[in-house]
Design a protein around this motif. Structure first.
Motif, PDB file in Angstrom:
ATOM      1  N   VAL A   8       0.857  -1.186   0.000  1.00  0.00           N
ATOM      2  CA  VAL A   8       0.000   0.000   0.000  1.00  0.00           C
ATOM      3  C   VAL A   8       0.891   1.232   0.000  1.00  0.00           C
ATOM      4  O   VAL A   8       2.039   1.182   0.442  1.00  0.00           O
ATOM      5  CB  VAL A   8      -0.951   0.016   1.216  1.00  0.00           C
ATOM      6  N   LEU A   9       0.366   2.349  -0.478  1.00  0.00           N
ATOM      7  CA  LEU A   9       1.166   3.568  -0.547  1.00  0.00           C
ATOM      8  C   LEU A   9       1.377   4.174   0.832  1.00  0.00           C
ATOM      9  O   LEU A   9       0.477   4.169   1.679  1.00  0.00           O
ATOM     10  CB  LEU A   9       0.487   4.604  -1.443  1.00  0.00           C
ATOM     11  N   GLU A  10       2.551   4.716   1.036  1.00  0.00           N
ATOM     12  CA  GLU A  10       2.825   5.503   2.239  1.00  0.00           C
ATOM     13  C   GLU A  10       2.320   6.918   2.016  1.00  0.00           C
ATOM     14  O   GLU A  10       2.710   7.578   1.058  1.00  0.00           O
ATOM     15  CB  GLU A  10       4.329   5.543   2.530  1.00  0.00           C
ATOM     16  N   VAL A  11       1.449   7.373   2.892  1.00  0.00           N
ATOM     17  CA  VAL A  11       0.942   8.745   2.823  1.00  0.00           C
ATOM     18  C   VAL A  11       0.946   9.340   4.219  1.00  0.00           C
ATOM     19  O   VAL A  11       0.890   8.617   5.220  1.00  0.00           O
ATOM     20  CB  VAL A  11      -0.498   8.801   2.238  1.00  0.00           C
ATOM     21  N   ASP A  12       1.030  10.679   4.292  1.00  0.00           N
ATOM     22  CA  ASP A  12       0.974  11.331   5.599  1.00  0.00           C
ATOM     23  C   ASP A  12      -0.478  11.693   5.919  1.00  0.00           C
ATOM     24  O   ASP A  12      -1.406  11.295   5.216  1.00  0.00           O
ATOM     25  CB  ASP A  12       1.890  12.554   5.637  1.00  0.00           C
ATOM     26  N   GLU A  13      -0.685  12.462   6.967  1.00  0.00           N
ATOM     27  CA  GLU A  13      -2.046  12.792   7.380  1.00  0.00           C
ATOM     28  C   GLU A  13      -2.771  13.666   6.366  1.00  0.00           C
ATOM     29  O   GLU A  13      -4.005  13.734   6.370  1.00  0.00           O
ATOM     30  CB  GLU A  13      -2.025  13.493   8.747  1.00  0.00           C
ATOM     31  N   GLN A  14      -2.025  14.338   5.509  1.00  0.00           N
ATOM     32  CA  GLN A  14      -2.627  15.138   4.444  1.00  0.00           C
ATOM     33  C   GLN A  14      -2.774  14.347   3.148  1.00  0.00           C
ATOM     34  O   GLN A  14      -3.153  14.907   2.119  1.00  0.00           O
ATOM     35  CB  GLN A  14      -1.770  16.385   4.187  1.00  0.00           C
TER      36      GLN A  14
END
Length: 481
Positions: free
Chosen positions: A304-310
């Protein structure tokens, strides 16, 4: 008809499913110039599939949950398209994205033959590319009458047809309940729903369940509906063989141990004329991987992709929403699409995200908790490869059998999916390993790889098949020169 391709937009959204639709209309509401690109002729993605206009369906909402939400989104989309705030490239599939100065260039093809499409540019990019169904092969899975569980639902939603009159639904994951119930309500006889995992494990996370009462209520409704239609729920079991000559005539259902290995002597035959089978969904990451976005291993073993809170990825200027960050369902996809758009708007206008973003982040955190639990409960066990006979095809495109892959490992030194591919041609066909890649990596990897084979996805330079002539005419150098 799709709008003419723009030269440039402030933000391009790839995918017009729930996440992409929410992202596009929210970004347009915030005053951004939006380009929405999707391979389908109409918005909605896999979840909000609608019957073709020529079929004359009078109540398409009967096949969907949350149809009012979809119609509200499409109404907003239509208003923004009328003003030119959103330009919708329908029937365009993005096969590569390259950097051109400060912009992204999106290379597209059109139609089933891969005709030349547009190559618009955008300053920012939101990936909402959805998911594909995960298939675990077993003897007989290539017989006519065997369809994907999600595929059976798509047939019903878009074509108003059933895969058969007596349909066994099998695999793993909550999607199976929705599929079985939809088929039964449409008139099919569903003698059994065969779940390789179980549902008692959900009780081990009471806080997660308490934080997501809607999901719990949905499960109760599904179980009640299945009981009303006489559908038997068989847990910790799997279809380990399909019987028939020219098409499906029956299936063998076997009990599984904790590692998903068939328990000897437990096989029982169920007569049917179709099998709808799937072991959950996995994120569609071809474009993201081509851009260099970092991934991590989800609780279901998939990448799965790594994403931040935004919802920013590790590549500047690229956001991701929905199933690309892990399979979580339509409500999560809608929330993430809206949140990603608010983040893009804040980045474009140099301000802070709107107060609405804080509430969306809380909702996302809660729903992501349930998604993680769901992935862990239904994660394939490493013993599923014991279902395979030596002559079971694992790569349908190139007709490569499990025995051939195992021989490449035992006698030719293949120790990973890539080497097995080079030695056997498994994964070199039309789908480029999108269907068989999980199985090939599981067979070629170390013991126990059957549960984590999705964690090392193939990086493909092209996100979809296209003619060499199209590739020859395209300029995909990073500098665009």
């Amino acid at each position: 008809m799709p709008h003419p391709a723009p030269d440039r937009a402030e933000v391009a959204v790839v995918g017009a499913g729930p996440a992409g639709l929410a992202a596009a209309v929210t970004a347009a509401d915030a005053g951004l110039d939006v380009l929405l690109i999707d391979a389908a002729d109409a918005p909605g993605g896999q979840y909000y599939r609608a019957p073709a206009p020529g079929l004359g369906a009078t109540r398409p909402e009967a096949l969907h949950h949350g149809w009012d939400t979809f119609t509200a989104l499409t109404a907003r989309l239509d208003r923004h398209r009328a003003t030119g705030r959103v330009r919708h490239l329908a029937g365009h599939q993005v096969w590569a994205v390259t950097r051109t100065g400060e912009d992204w260039t999106l290379h597209t093809v059109t139609g089933p033959d891969g005709g030349d499409g547009a190559a618009p540019r955008a300053r920012r990019l939101v990936l909402a590319t959805g998911a594909v169904e995960r298939q675990l092969p077993f003897p007989g899975w290539t017989l006519p009458g065997v369809v994907g569980a999600a595929g059976a639902q798509a047939m019903l939603k878009s074509g108003l047809v059933l895969p058969g009159r007596r349909v066994v639904v099998a695999g793993s994951g909550p999607l199976l309940q929705a599929v079985a119930l939809s088929l039964a309500e449409a008139g099919a006889r569903v003698p059994a729903l065969v779940e390789a995992a179980g549902y008692r494990a959900y009780a081990h996370a009471p806080r997660v369940l308490a934080a997501n009462p809607g999901r719990l209520a949905e499960g109760v409704r599904h179980r009640a509906g299945l009981a009303r239609h006489g559908v038997r729920m068989l847990t910790h079991r799997a279809v380990t063989a399909v019987h028939g000559t020219e098409r499906v005539e029956g299936v063998t259902v076997s009990r599984l141990d904790r590692a998903w290995r068939p328990v000897p002597g437990t096989g029982r035959r169920i007569d049917c004329d179709a099998l709808a089978v799937g072991h959950g969904l996995v994120p569609q990451l071809d474009l993201a991987l081509g851009l260099g976005c970092a991934v991590r291993t989800g609780t279901d073993g998939s990448a799965v992709l790594e994403v931040d809170e935004q919802l920013r990825t590790t590549v500047p200027g690229v956001w991701a929403a929905g199933e690309t960050g892990g399979i979580g369902g339509v409500r999560l996809a809608l929330a993430e699409g809206e949140l990603a758009a608010l983040s893009v708007a804040a980045d474009a206008r140099g301000g802070r995200p709107r107060p609405r973003a804080a509430a969306l982040r809380r909702s996302r955190h809660r729903m992501r908790g349930f998604a993680a639990l769901m992935g862990a409960v239904h994660r394939p066990g490493p013993g599923w490869t014991a279902w395979l006979a030596p002559d079971t095809e694992v790569c349908r495109c190139e007709e490569v059998t499990a025995g051939t892959v195992r021989t490449a490992v035992a006698e030719l030194g293949a120790g990973d999916g890539r080497t097995a591919k080079l030695l056997t041609r498994a994964g070199m066909g039309w789908c480029q390993g999108r269907t068989c890649g999980f199985a090939v990596r599981a067979l070629a990897g170390p013991p126990g790889a059957g549960a984590t084979a999705d964690a090392a996805p193939d990086r493909r330079p092209l996100a979809c098949p296209l003619p060499l002539a199209t590739l020859a005419r395209a300029d995909t150098r990073p500098d665009g020169g």
